[in-house]
Every structure is written in structure tokens, then in C-alpha cells.
Design a protein around this motif. Structure first.
Motif, PDB file in Angstrom:
ATOM      1  N   ARG A   1      17.768  11.262  -0.602  1.00 40.68           N
ATOM      2  CA  ARG A   1      18.528  10.252  -1.340  1.00 40.68           C
ATOM      3  C   ARG A   1      17.797   9.770  -2.589  1.00 40.68           C
ATOM      4  O   ARG A   1      18.328   8.979  -3.377  1.00 40.68           O
TER       5      ARG A   1
ATOM      6  N   ARG B   1      29.018   9.572  -1.965  1.00 40.31           N
ATOM      7  CA  ARG B   1      28.329   8.316  -1.651  1.00 40.31           C
ATOM      8  C   ARG B   1      27.466   7.869  -2.833  1.00 40.31           C
ATOM      9  O   ARG B   1      26.725   8.675  -3.407  1.00 40.31           O
TER      10      ARG B   1
ATOM     11  N   ASN C   1      24.227   6.205  -4.706  1.00 36.81           N
ATOM     12  CA  ASN C   1      22.810   6.121  -4.355  1.00 36.81           C
ATOM     13  C   ASN C   1      22.388   7.207  -3.370  1.00 36.81           C
ATOM     14  O   ASN C   1      21.561   6.962  -2.518  1.00 36.81           O
ATOM     15  N   SER C   2      22.968   8.367  -3.488  1.00 37.91           N
ATOM     16  CA  SER C   2      22.701   9.398  -2.486  1.00 37.91           C
ATOM     17  C   SER C   2      22.140  10.691  -3.064  1.00 37.91           C
ATOM     18  O   SER C   2      21.823  11.601  -2.302  1.00 37.91           O
TER      19      SER C   2
ATOM     20  N   SER D   1      21.876  14.044  -1.102  1.00 39.53           N
ATOM     21  CA  SER D   1      22.225  13.863   0.304  1.00 39.53           C
ATOM     22  C   SER D   1      23.588  13.190   0.391  1.00 39.53           C
ATOM     23  O   SER D   1      23.685  11.974   0.419  1.00 39.53           O
ATOM     24  N   ASP D   2      24.656  14.016   0.383  1.00 44.89           N
ATOM     25  CA  ASP D   2      26.024  13.507   0.398  1.00 44.89           C
ATOM     26  C   ASP D   2      26.352  12.787  -0.903  1.00 44.89           C
ATOM     27  O   ASP D   2      27.146  11.847  -0.925  1.00 44.89           O
ATOM     28  N   GLY D   3      25.721  13.251  -1.996  1.00 50.33           N
ATOM     29  CA  GLY D   3      25.896  12.596  -3.290  1.00 50.33           C
ATOM     30  C   GLY D   3      26.505  13.502  -4.336  1.00 50.33           C
ATOM     31  O   GLY D   3      26.902  14.639  -4.068  1.00 50.33           O
TER      32      GLY D   3
ATOM     33  N   GLU E   1      17.003   9.745   6.259  1.00 46.67           N
ATOM     34  CA  GLU E   1      18.146   9.555   5.371  1.00 46.67           C
ATOM     35  C   GLU E   1      18.418  10.782   4.510  1.00 46.67           C
ATOM     36  O   GLU E   1      19.424  10.829   3.796  1.00 46.67           O
TER      37      GLU E   1
ATOM     38  N   TYR F   1      13.804   5.843  -0.954  1.00 47.45           N
ATOM     39  CA  TYR F   1      14.078   6.492   0.333  1.00 47.45           C
ATOM     40  C   TYR F   1      13.041   7.564   0.655  1.00 47.45           C
ATOM     41  O   TYR F   1      12.628   7.714   1.807  1.00 47.45           O
TER      42      TYR F   1
ATOM     43  N   ASN G   1      21.939  12.199   9.166  1.00 42.29           N
ATOM     44  CA  ASN G   1      23.241  12.585   8.603  1.00 42.29           C
ATOM     45  C   ASN G   1      23.501  14.088   8.654  1.00 42.29           C
ATOM     46  O   ASN G   1      24.411  14.576   7.979  1.00 42.29           O
TER      47      ASN G   1
END
Length: 417
Positions: free
Chosen positions: A156, A92, A94-95, A98-100, A153, A160, A128
């Protein structure tokens, strides 16, 4: 002759099991066992059956064992526990963590250095966590746990992590209870405003669930100082964790060693005595010899050793869990103390006391480590360097009783068919 036959029959049927060979799943022979929980620090054998420690003793008969491991010259320790990693990797934009793209796959970086359990430190939030479980936890051979971020979130980055409207203690606590098999506490990181909102909301979530919080105080002095003494004594509870303890970060946080005098601050030891846990969290820029060495000289040691593993740290000074342990060996920390801070102590801190030890009946997570002799250099992000004549090297990692990494094939057979 009849009496002799009866005696033989009696011995076969009723002799104690200790007199008969046991067909163990695996026997680790001839290693120097260091098990801090049980105060073991000597040559011992370890037998494994059905994924747990079946026996630990001076000389275990390996006859009939499905697999025998030659641990001569190695130390045999519980599987290492890294309580500060970043494993919520994804694609993802901009993550961040966190899922980046900055986080890393756990299995690629754990077993080869003796780590059997890693804790993602704040990557997922309550919004998430299901993605983290489905994409990372459920597909990893490594035991992956998590500190849930107080930010919904997750980690991120940027705005955030400054958004207090997304720091909901009750929603975070409820999600943690929903995933209590995997969540070990709550994370605060990178907050730069002049208030204690994220810390207090994380502690609130901790009070609801009975879990600890872990605090990254980076950014706490960006606009106005938030002081460590106030954090330790007015906001945190015994059992809560302060990570990046030896960071300096050019003024982005108050350090434990004064910038100018290079003296260790005594109230930090008082906080540790009160029950605040001090974690290394080495990272890409969060360890500085100018902090660690004066602290050691003052008799202050971290409670737990961890990496802050991510793409920005794994190829820099940090590298991996064993190199962080090497760093403390170079400073002068004794090997049994290093092993405790990397096994039993973190297991206690994250309230997973089924891990981190080699008691009979315990989960058979084990690392076989060679203490290699030679000439080595240990350096930090500033290029400050210590010479060392030894370093840890992982020879083999066993998780749940099965070999998951072997450097030189010390088992017989090398691979079970």
C-alpha cells in the motif's frame, strides 16, 4: 487374394501409431524451436493434444489436425513467465499496488507479448489475499501467481511498508500455505529503516513454507546504509531473489556497479555463484544502462528477466516483457540465453517446473515470436540510448493449447468454430 486381405486387416489393426496420421488438436509447423530445458535450438514441429505438448519432431504429419499454425520464419518458445508484475488493481484510495489504481489488469498486457504466466510481486498480503484471488486470479485467463507481501496490508506504499508490527511471519506463512496453488514466495519492498526486520521475517516465512523470498532493496540507504554484501551472505538463502538488480535510484540503494568507478562489484558474482537469484524487475525507474552495461562487460548476467509492470512503467522506457528482452538483446545477450531467462529459469525460481518448457506431456503454453529486422532504439529512464538492428515481436500466444492472441492470423482455420 485371401492372404492380401488378411495382411491389409493386420496392418489396419496392429500397425504402429507412428505409421498412422494422428488427428492432433493443433500442429505448429516450420518454426525454429528454442526450448532451453531440453537443449533444443533448431527447426521443429510441435503437436498439441488436450492442452499439452503431444509431440515435438522434425516433421509432424498435420493431416487431420483441427488447426495448423504456420510458424515459418518465427521462433517457437515456451510461454514467457514474468515473475515481477503488479496486477492487484482496484479502486481503493491510498492503496498503491494493493487493490489500488496503479496496478494493471493482467490479460490486457500479457498475451499480446507472449506472456502466459505473470507473478504479482508483493501486491497482496495475508490480510487481503482473498480479495486478490477473487477479483484478479479467478477472473484472469492469464495464469496469475503471487509473491505475498510480508506486510499484512500488502504493497500500500508509504507508512504501511514501514510498519514492522504488520510483518508477521507465521500469519503470512499460514496464508501462503492456504493459497499454495497461487503463492510462490514472499516479498519485501521499500523499507527505509536501519534494520533487517522485514527481510528476516520474510525469510522466516520462507523457511516455514519452503518458498523463496524476493527483495526490493529500494530505500535501504535512506537513513543509513544496509549493505548488499550483508544481505546476500548473512540474510538470504540460496534460491532467494534480488530484484531491480540494475537499478541506481540516485543513492536510495547500494548498486551492483560502483557509482564513481563504474566497476562491477565482484562479491555480487560470488553471491550469484552461491545461489542468490538476480532478477531484472525493470520498472519505471529501476533499470539503468550505467549499471547494466558495466555488469555485462564484467560477464555478469541476470538469472531472470522481468518487467515490474504497472501504470508507471508500461508507457515509459520499460513498456512490456518483449521490450525488456529487446534491451538485453541490444546489450549483446544471445537469444537462447534471453529465452531461458524468460521461461525455464523463472519457472525453476518460482518452483513451478511444470511451466517454461516444451517437453512432451508439458502444459502447452507457447509463444511464437518474430525477430524483426530494422533500425530500432532502446533507451532507459535517463535517455541513454542503444541502437539495435532487431527486436522481438509477438506473432501468436497459445495457453493451455488454445490460441489466446494472434497478430496476423497464421493459423488455419484462423478461429476454431
Amino acid at each position: 487374394m485371401k492372404k492380401t486381405g488378411y495382411l491389409l486387416l493386420y496392418l489396419l489393426c496392429f500397425a504402429p501409431m507412428s505409421l498412422m496420421a494422428q488427428n492432433y488438436q493443433m500442429v505448429i509447423k516450420g518454426g525454429h524451436v528454442i526450448d532451453p530445458k531440453n537443449n533444443v535450438d533448431e527447426l521443429m514441429d510441435v503437436a498439441i493434444q488436450d492442452g499439452v505438448i503431444a509431440k515435438i519432431a522434425k516433421n509432424i504429419d498435420a493431416t487431420g489436425a483441427a488447426q495448423v499454425v504456420d510458424a515459418n520464419g518465427l521462433i517457437v518458445v515456451p510461454g514467457l513467465i514474468d515473475i515481477h508484475g503488479h496486477n492487484f488493481y482496484g479502486t481503493r484510495p491510498n492503496s498503491y499496488l494493493s487493490d489500488g489504481l496503479v496496478a494493471v489488469d493482467p490479460d490486457s498486457f500479457t498475451f499480446r507479448v507472449g506472456v502466459t504466466t505473470i507473478v504479482d510481486c508483493g501486491g497482496p498480503g495475508w490480510k487481503n489475499f482473498h480479495v486478490f484471488k477473487e477479483n484478479i486470479i479467478d477472473h484472469s485467463k492469464t495464469r496469475v501467481l503471487a509473491f505475498m507481501n510480508i506486510v499484512g496490508e500488502g504493497m500500500r506504499g508509504g507508512a504501511y511498508e514501514q510498519d514492522t508490527s504488520d510483518m508477521n511471519a507465521k500469519m503470512t506463512a499460514q496464508a501462503a500455505l492456504n493459497y499454495k496453488e497461487h503463492v510462490v514466495g514472499f516479498k519485501v519492498a521499500h523499507y527505509a529503516k536501519r534494520d533487517w526486520i522485514p527481510v528476516d521475517r520474510a525469510v522466516e516465512a520462507g523457511n516455514i513454507t519452503g518458498m523463496p523470498v524476493i527483495i526490493d532493496f529500494g530505500g535501504s540507504m535512506a537513513f543509513a546504509p544496509l549493505r548488499l554484501r550483508e544481505l546476500f551472505f548473512d540474510h538470504l538463502r540460496p534460491g532467494d531473489i534480488y530484484t531491480h538488480v540494475f537499478a541506481e535510484l540516485g543513492g536510495a540503494r547500494e548498486p551492483v556497479v560502483d557509482y564513481e568507478t563504474r566497476k562491477f562489484k565482484p562479491f555480487v558474482r560470488e553471491a550469484q555463484e552461491r545461489g542468490i537469484i538476480f532478477d531484472v524487475g525493470y520498472g519505471g525507474a529501476s533499470f539503468d544502462f550505467r549499471q547494466a552495461i558495466p555488469a555485462f562487460e564484467a560477464g555478469f548476467y541476470p538469472n531472470t528477466i522481468s518487467t515490474d509492470l504497472h501504470k508507471g512503467s508500461m508507457n515509459a522506457a520499460m513498456k512490456d516483457m518483449l521490450n525488456v528482452m529487446n534491451t538485453f538483446m541490444a546489450i549483446g545477450m544471445e537469444i537462447p540465453h534471453i529465452i531461458k531467462a524468460s521461461t525455464w529459469a523463472p519457472a525453476q525460481v518460482i518452483q513451478r517446473e511444470e511451466l517454461g518448457h516444451l517437453s512432451e506431456g508439458a502444459i502447452a503454453d507457447i509463444a511464437l515470436i518474430n525477430v524483426r529486422k530494422g533500425q530500432f532504439g532502446i533507451w532507459d529512464k535517463n535517455g541513454y540510448k542503444l541502437e539495435s538492428d532487431k527486436r522481438f515481436e509477438c506473432e501468436m500466444t497459445i495457453k493451455d493449447g488454445a490460441i489466446v492472441y494472434s497478430l496476423n492470423g497464421r493459423s488455419e482455420p484462423v478461429v476454431l468454430r
